[in-house]
Scaffold this motif. Structure first.
Motif, PDB file in Angstrom:
ATOM      1  N   THR A   1     142.063   0.135 125.419  1.00 51.33           N
ATOM      2  CA  THR A   1     143.168  -0.617 125.594  1.00 51.33           C
ATOM      3  C   THR A   1     143.995   0.093 126.932  1.00 51.33           C
ATOM      4  O   THR A   1     143.623   1.222 127.428  1.00 51.33           O
ATOM      5  N   GLN A   2     144.955  -0.525 127.312  1.00 48.95           N
ATOM      6  CA  GLN A   2     145.523   0.181 128.625  1.00 48.95           C
ATOM      7  C   GLN A   2     146.352   1.284 128.151  1.00 48.95           C
ATOM      8  O   GLN A   2     146.175   2.322 128.969  1.00 48.95           O
ATOM      9  N   ALA A   3     146.952   1.336 127.036  1.00 48.24           N
ATOM     10  CA  ALA A   3     147.537   2.497 126.730  1.00 48.24           C
ATOM     11  C   ALA A   3     146.573   3.671 126.603  1.00 48.24           C
ATOM     12  O   ALA A   3     146.966   4.737 126.622  1.00 48.24           O
ATOM     13  N   GLN A   4     145.629   3.312 125.973  1.00 48.58           N
ATOM     14  CA  GLN A   4     144.779   4.474 125.628  1.00 48.58           C
ATOM     15  C   GLN A   4     144.111   4.868 127.009  1.00 48.58           C
ATOM     16  O   GLN A   4     143.725   6.128 127.162  1.00 48.58           O
ATOM     17  N   ALA A   5     143.770   4.126 127.917  1.00 44.81           N
ATOM     18  CA  ALA A   5     143.362   4.583 129.072  1.00 44.81           C
ATOM     19  C   ALA A   5     144.441   5.380 129.958  1.00 44.81           C
ATOM     20  O   ALA A   5     144.075   6.563 130.550  1.00 44.81           O
ATOM     21  N   LEU A   6     145.666   4.917 129.933  1.00 45.79           N
ATOM     22  CA  LEU A   6     146.662   5.750 130.526  1.00 45.79           C
ATOM     23  C   LEU A   6     146.877   7.106 129.937  1.00 45.79           C
ATOM     24  O   LEU A   6     147.176   8.268 130.635  1.00 45.79           O
ATOM     25  N   ALA A   7     146.813   7.176 128.578  1.00 43.08           N
ATOM     26  CA  ALA A   7     146.888   8.417 127.779  1.00 43.08           C
ATOM     27  C   ALA A   7     145.753   9.510 128.355  1.00 43.08           C
ATOM     28  O   ALA A   7     146.032  10.768 128.563  1.00 43.08           O
ATOM     29  N   MET A   8     144.470   9.034 128.148  1.00 38.87           N
ATOM     30  CA  MET A   8     143.485   9.633 128.741  1.00 38.87           C
ATOM     31  C   MET A   8     143.414  10.152 130.300  1.00 38.87           C
ATOM     32  O   MET A   8     143.138  11.304 130.754  1.00 38.87           O
ATOM     33  N   LEU A   9     144.244   9.296 131.140  1.00 40.00           N
ATOM     34  CA  LEU A   9     144.460   9.648 132.322  1.00 40.00           C
ATOM     35  C   LEU A   9     145.325  10.998 132.670  1.00 40.00           C
ATOM     36  O   LEU A   9     145.344  11.448 133.527  1.00 40.00           O
ATOM     37  N   GLU A  10     146.179  10.905 131.649  1.00 39.97           N
ATOM     38  CA  GLU A  10     147.157  11.957 131.509  1.00 39.97           C
ATOM     39  C   GLU A  10     146.372  13.410 131.428  1.00 39.97           C
ATOM     40  O   GLU A  10     146.827  14.405 131.899  1.00 39.97           O
ATOM     41  N   ARG A  11     145.431  13.318 130.812  1.00 39.52           N
ATOM     42  CA  ARG A  11     144.860  14.614 130.282  1.00 39.52           C
ATOM     43  C   ARG A  11     143.678  14.895 131.405  1.00 39.52           C
ATOM     44  O   ARG A  11     143.564  16.319 131.596  1.00 39.52           O
ATOM     45  N   TYR A  12     143.048  14.053 131.998  1.00 40.23           N
ATOM     46  CA  TYR A  12     142.054  14.318 133.052  1.00 40.23           C
ATOM     47  C   TYR A  12     141.810  13.284 134.108  1.00 40.23           C
ATOM     48  O   TYR A  12     142.029  12.141 133.566  1.00 40.23           O
TER      49      TYR A  12
ATOM     50  N   ASP B   1     145.172  -5.443 136.515  1.00 40.99           N
ATOM     51  CA  ASP B   1     146.215  -5.474 137.399  1.00 40.99           C
ATOM     52  C   ASP B   1     147.346  -4.602 136.966  1.00 40.99           C
ATOM     53  O   ASP B   1     147.812  -3.626 137.604  1.00 40.99           O
ATOM     54  N   SER B   2     147.939  -4.979 135.589  1.00 42.23           N
ATOM     55  CA  SER B   2     148.794  -4.111 135.305  1.00 42.23           C
ATOM     56  C   SER B   2     148.589  -2.629 135.065  1.00 42.23           C
ATOM     57  O   SER B   2     149.487  -1.633 135.254  1.00 42.23           O
ATOM     58  N   LEU B   3     147.310  -2.185 134.459  1.00 45.35           N
ATOM     59  CA  LEU B   3     146.733  -0.947 134.478  1.00 45.35           C
ATOM     60  C   LEU B   3     146.641  -0.315 135.800  1.00 45.35           C
ATOM     61  O   LEU B   3     147.253   0.911 136.046  1.00 45.35           O
ATOM     62  N   LEU B   4     146.173  -0.753 137.011  1.00 46.25           N
ATOM     63  CA  LEU B   4     146.127  -0.369 138.073  1.00 46.25           C
ATOM     64  C   LEU B   4     147.618  -0.033 138.830  1.00 46.25           C
ATOM     65  O   LEU B   4     147.809   0.773 139.608  1.00 46.25           O
ATOM     66  N   GLN B   5     148.373  -1.077 138.268  1.00 51.07           N
ATOM     67  CA  GLN B   5     149.732  -1.052 139.103  1.00 51.07           C
ATOM     68  C   GLN B   5     150.485   0.294 138.474  1.00 51.07           C
ATOM     69  O   GLN B   5     151.346   1.319 139.136  1.00 51.07           O
ATOM     70  N   LYS B   6     150.279   0.699 137.035  1.00 52.06           N
ATOM     71  CA  LYS B   6     150.770   1.970 136.797  1.00 52.06           C
ATOM     72  C   LYS B   6     149.989   3.182 137.097  1.00 52.06           C
ATOM     73  O   LYS B   6     150.631   4.193 137.392  1.00 52.06           O
TER      74      LYS B   6
END
Length: 265
Positions: free
Chosen positions: A42-53, A70-75
């Protein structure tokens, strides 16, 4: 270090909701010797992982339960710690409207499903070019002294272009949001190269090129046009305006190096 060894050392975050598609993409990556692969559905899971590494590359599907590529990349682009994240799309989507925004946001590659081993290898090499700084050598120019004007109405697209240029040793360029603003800069200072988008408000890339070529003061400046247009007739019209080279979006580092060598040497 060889390209194959460097590719094997890449770290990947794969964002794909389908277990089947995840396995297929992971299989293709492991065939390229890539084994450092994390997954998110999911987008939320991906963003949470990107916060860590920060991985070397995010490979994303187009649609998830809680958003789109698109929404993932914008964030990602709107967050200071991840704004330069290399991002690649793998999708069956063919709708130009959906893909255009992703191109404008600086995706490294857009691969269809299914994709070939050659296509994924090329995209991984493009990732290497982005994260590995290697000064390009031009016959008549010291790249560290090049004065470049980057013209694009998308801030994300400008940042992607600037990052690619920086990886070649080219210093921070002057940025303009459209052709009209670019002309104002051209009237104020000197440049060695113009890198411009085609589709822009106020004055598009074709009109900018025609204005530059009519000028007595700066008609000599080489122009690299960046366009997501695939229509052959349309590209021919752009070329006739007087550009020195046309580069596709996504803006691929290896292609840009070759075009720079061609037009600046």
């Amino acid at each position: 270090m060889s390209d194959l060894t460097a590719i094997a050392n890449l770290s990947i975050l794969l964002v794909e909701p389908s277990d089947v598609q995840q396995k297929l993409i992971i299989k293709s990556l492991t065939q390229c010797s890539v084994n450092q692969i994390e997954t998110a559905t999911t987008q939320a899971q991906a963003l949470a992982m990107l916060e860590r590494y920060q991985p070397d590359l995010v490979i994303s599907s187009m649609y998830f339960a809680d958003g789109t590529a698109d929404s993932l990349l914008q964030k990602i682009r709107s967050t200071a710690s991840t704004e330069n994240q290399a991002f690649m799309l793998v999708s069956t989507e063919r709708n130009k409207k959906y893909l255009e925004q992703l191109r404008q946001s600086g995706v490294l590659a857009i691969l269809p499903k299914p994709f070939s081993a050659k296509a994924i290898t090329r995209a991984l090499k493009a990732t290497l070019d982005i994260i590995t700084e290697e000064e390009v050598e031009l016959e008549h120019f010291d790249v560290t002294l090049l004065r470049v004007l980057v013209v694009d109405d998308s801030r994300f697209a400008r940042k992607h272009i600037i990052r690619v240029l920086a990886g070649m040793g080219i210093p921070a360029p002057v940025e303009a949001e459209n052709g009209k603003e670019a002309i104002e800069y051209l009237n104020e200072q000197s440049f060695d190269l113009i890198v411009t988008d085609y589709n822009m408000p106020e004055m598009d890339g074709k009109e900018l090129t025609e204005t530059v070529r009519r000028s007595n003061s700066y008609s000599h400046i080489p122009i690299l046009m960046v366009s997501s247009e695939a229509n052959e007739t349309h590209l021919a019209n752009i070329a006739q305006a007087g550009v020195d080279a046309i580069c596709d979006k996504p803006f691929e580092p290896a292609t840009v190096k070759n075009l720079l060598f061609k037009i600046m040497s």
